[in-house]
Enzyme design. Structure first.
Site, short mmCIF file in Angstrom:
data_model
loop_
_atom_site.label_atom_id
_atom_site.label_comp_id
_atom_site.label_asym_id
_atom_site.label_seq_id
_atom_site.Cartn_x
_atom_site.Cartn_y
_atom_site.Cartn_z
N ASN A 141 0.85 -1.20 0.00
CA ASN A 141 0.00 0.00 0.00
C ASN A 141 0.88 1.24 0.00
O ASN A 141 1.71 1.41 0.88
CB ASN A 141 -0.90 0.04 1.24
CG ASN A 141 -1.94 1.14 1.16
OD1 ASN A 141 -2.94 0.99 0.45
ND2 ASN A 141 -1.70 2.25 1.83
N GLU A 142 0.70 2.08 -1.01
CA GLU A 142 1.40 3.36 -1.10
C GLU A 142 2.88 3.26 -0.73
O GLU A 142 3.32 3.77 0.31
CB GLU A 142 0.71 4.42 -0.23
CG GLU A 142 -0.62 4.85 -0.78
CD GLU A 142 -1.18 6.12 -0.12
OE1 GLU A 142 -0.74 6.47 0.98
OE2 GLU A 142 -2.04 6.77 -0.73
N GLU A 313 -8.13 5.17 -4.29
CA GLU A 313 -8.72 5.79 -3.10
C GLU A 313 -9.17 7.20 -3.48
O GLU A 313 -8.36 8.02 -3.88
CB GLU A 313 -7.70 5.88 -1.96
CG GLU A 313 -7.19 4.52 -1.50
CD GLU A 313 -6.18 4.62 -0.36
OE1 GLU A 313 -6.03 5.72 0.22
OE2 GLU A 313 -5.53 3.60 -0.07
C1 GAL Z 1 -3.86 6.93 2.07
C2 GAL Z 1 -3.67 5.51 2.55
C3 GAL Z 1 -4.88 4.97 3.27
C4 GAL Z 1 -5.40 5.99 4.23
C5 GAL Z 1 -5.72 7.24 3.50
C6 GAL Z 1 -6.32 8.32 4.35
O1 GAL Z 1 -2.65 7.57 1.96
O2 GAL Z 1 -3.36 4.65 1.49
O3 GAL Z 1 -4.55 3.78 3.93
O4 GAL Z 1 -4.46 6.21 5.23
O5 GAL Z 1 -4.54 7.75 2.94
O6 GAL Z 1 -6.59 9.48 3.61
#
Ligand code: GAL
Length: 642
Positions: A141-142, A313
């Site tokens: 993840n990221e 996301e």
């Molecule tokens: C992203 C991350 C997620 C969550 C989200 C919150 O950077 O992948 O897990 O933390 O931000 O905005």
């Protein structure tokens, strides 16, 4: 374009999973991402797997007709694992370990952790690789979130030495190329070389650049190891990774080569707050995000994986992690969703399904509130689903303009800014915005991309120019606009023997004889425009197209090439875009302030980012198929194309 959401079944009682799934489907969602932080529940103790809950979660989601994007959980190694090999954590630039208790506490170079990453990936892939509900995989993840690409651990130092040996073969070659005679920095053995942190004053920029290249390669390799396992066990499923916004710590083009689909995480309000935008912009676009933030990344990541990309996301409401976290204007969640469609996204998935009442992100909105009631974002996602169904598939066409983007360029500018305000991303973003303000579609391409077929090419800056790049430019007959500092460094971070722009001098007979950076707020004036931050003295026989009022040249032209030897303000940039477009026969549109356009093969989309109503009648696009001619703030209007 499909819609989806990020769901954490492990956060909720099993009794509500089925209802969650059917509510998702009823809202128009068909994808659900699962599992990226679930390692401690998948393997509660070393070697003891608890698959039951995940089996049932995937079954339940699948039974509601949802397709699952399953993640490898390697961003959150569990406590027992960290305790079993404490040296697996990353070490920060000050030499401090990055401990357990949040996430991303691993070092990409730690071979033991790499083995664990392969092991857990294999376990998941063997169990779910052929499951009919699984449509795709997300690795980790990221990568790099929370400043985690660079680690200064012993593992990283060892891997760096091997990397250097492969690159330079002999220590003499490294000493020569880095210029280590300077300050008696010469090494006798590769084993003597440490990472470039903890030096008394700045380390050699060549040392830093290689450390960044090395660290980026470690991310690529970490990802590739997971990809290979997933491919072997899960045929026919796409593999993706969710990249971040305004993030250049590793080469996303290199990681993208191993993916089927590049995805990214879109938080326009958080990014507006956290990045360089002016006070006025932060206030004008407080609840919308700057109009180019989402589009810039859509176009960047479309270029990272052969055109296939998505939003993994999408911000559905206020986030928790910026300095200030405003709520989006009503309509923005729908706007962001439809804009992704206009840029060719295969899907948009909202983060997250339901707000968590516990732990670090309890202040982060979801589609649902933590009490299970519908939050604002859900209504808007539903509205977007209706429009998407009405519009049908959108085909992306090649843009008239290519904008060249290079992660290495970002590293070079960051390692040696020479003036505090020379920020690579900001420069590229300003050039991108100048194109978007005139209604143009833009393809953001890597420096080794094929440039044929574009009507114009823009290179905001490319400090290290390969011979191949010069050759590809020399084959172009379309207008090309090249920005400051291009060709100013060799591969090993030295000044080219015949001065900047180095290899580009074959095409552009000019030499940069001196550069200066200017303190923030200082400008130099031309005829109605200014330059700031950076200016170069140029010795040349080329025509001077724009000069400062005192006669010093700023923009030079030869044949189809233009070189801009400074950081241009908006007015000069607009003039350069206009001249480039005129020569290329590209029609520009007078786009009202705050509005953005994007054309697909069949439709023209307009997004109103401004806080005021905007009348689009002057654009003469006919009657809209979606939305109104006078667009409200956060409105989207769509016309048929042509
Ligand atoms: C992203 C991350 C997620 C969550 C989200 C919150 O950077 O992948 O897990 O933390 O931000 O905005």
């Amino acid at each position: 374009m499909k819609l989806g959401c990020c769901y954490f079944p492990e956060h909720w009682p099993e009794e509500i999973w089925a209802e969650d799934a059917s509510r998702m489907a009823a809202m128009g969602l068909s994808l659900v991402r699962v599992g990226e932080f679930a390692w401690s529940r998948i393997e509660p103790e070393p070697g003891r797997f608890d698959w039951g809950w995940l089996d049932r979660a995937i079954e339940t989601l699948g039974a509601a007709g949802l397709k699952v994007i399953l993640c490898t959980p390697t961003a959150t190694p569990p406590k027992w694992l960290v305790d079993s090999m404490p040296e697996m954590v990353a070490i920060d630039a000050h030499g401090h370990p990055r401990g357990f208790g949040s996430r991303r506490h691993y070092c990409f170079s730690h071979l033991g952790y790499r083995e664990q990453s392969r092991r857990i990936t294999r376990a998941l892939a063997e169990r779910y690789g052929e499951h009919s509900a699984i449509t795709a995989w997300q690795t980790d993840n990221e990568y790099g979130c929370h400043d985690t690409v660079l680690s200064f651990s012993d593992a990283a130092a060892t891997a760096f030495r091997l990397w250097l040996e492969r690159r330079y073969q002999t220590i003499e070659a490294l000493n020569t190329q880095w210029g280590n005679v300077f300050w008696s920095m010469e090494y006798r053995l590769f084993d003597e070389i440490d990472p470039p942190n903890l030096t008394v004053t700045e380390a050699n920029p060549a040392h830093w650049l290689d450390y960044r290249r090395f660290a980026s390669d470690e991310v690529v390799q970490f990802n590739r190891e997971q990809v290979e396992i997933l491919r072997a066990h899960s045929p026919g499923r796409d593999i993706t990774h969710n990249f971040m916004g305004f993030f250049t710590e590793f080469d996303h083009h290199d990681v993208g080569r191993d993916l089927d689909v590049a995805t990214w995480d879109s938080y326009p309000l958080g990014f507006l707050e956290q990045f360089w935008f002016s006070r006025e912009e932060k206030s004008e676009y407080l609840r919308q995000g700057h109009p180019d933030i989402a589009a810039f990344h859509h176009d960047l990541y479309r270029g990272c994986s052969n055109g296939r990309w998505g939003v993994m996301e999408q911000q559905p409401g206020p986030v928790n992690w910026a300095r200030y976290n405003p709520a989006p204007l009503p309509g923005m969640v729908t706007l962001w969703t439809l804009e992704a469609m206009a840029h060719g996204a295969e899907f948009t998935s909202y983060f997250r399904w339901r707000q968590a009442p516990f732990a670090q992100e309890q202040m982060h909105a979801g589609l649902l509130r933590s009490d299970n009631s519908i939050a604002e974002g859900a209504t808007e996602a539903h509205a977007a689903a209706d429009v998407i169904a009405q519009l049908g598939n959108q085909e992306t066409t090649k843009a008239p303009v290519a904008l060249v983007f290079s992660y290495e360029a970002a590293w070079v500018c960051g390692i040696q800014p020479q003036g505090e305000s020379f920020h690579y991303l900001e420069l590229v973003y300003e050039w991108y915005s100048a194109l978007r303000r005139r209604g143009l579609n833009v393809d953001i391409v890597r420096a080794d991309a094929e440039l044929d077929g574009y009507q114009a090419v823009l290179v905001p800056t490319l400090p290290i120019i390969s011979a191949g790049f010069t050759e590809r430019l020399s084959n172009l007959t379309c207008p090309v606009l090249i920005g400051p500092r291009s060709g100013s460094k060799t591969e090993s971070f030295c000044i080219p023997s015949d001065l900047a722009p180095g290899d580009l001098r074959k095409l552009l007979p000019l030499a940069i004889t001196r550069v200066e950076s200017l303190r923030d707020g200082e400008t130099e004036k031309g005829d109605g425009w200014t330059i700031s931050r950076w200016r170069e003295d140029v010795s040349t026989d080329c025509d001077t197209e724009f000069a400062l009022n005192d006669g010093r040249g700023i923009v030079f032209q030869k044949d189809n090439l233009r070189y801009c030897a400074a950081w241009p303000d908006r007015t000069l940039l607009d003039l350069l875009v206009k001249r480039t477009a005129d020569e290329a026969d590209i029609a520009l549109v007078d786009v009202p302030e705050g509005l953005r356009l994007r054309r697909t093969a069949s439709h023209v989309f307009a997004m109103n980012y401004s806080s005021k109503p905007v009348d689009t009648a002057a654009l003469q696009l006919g009657s809209p198929v979606i939305g109104e001619t006078v667009m409200q703030p956060a409105g989207v209007t769509v016309w048929r194309n042509g």
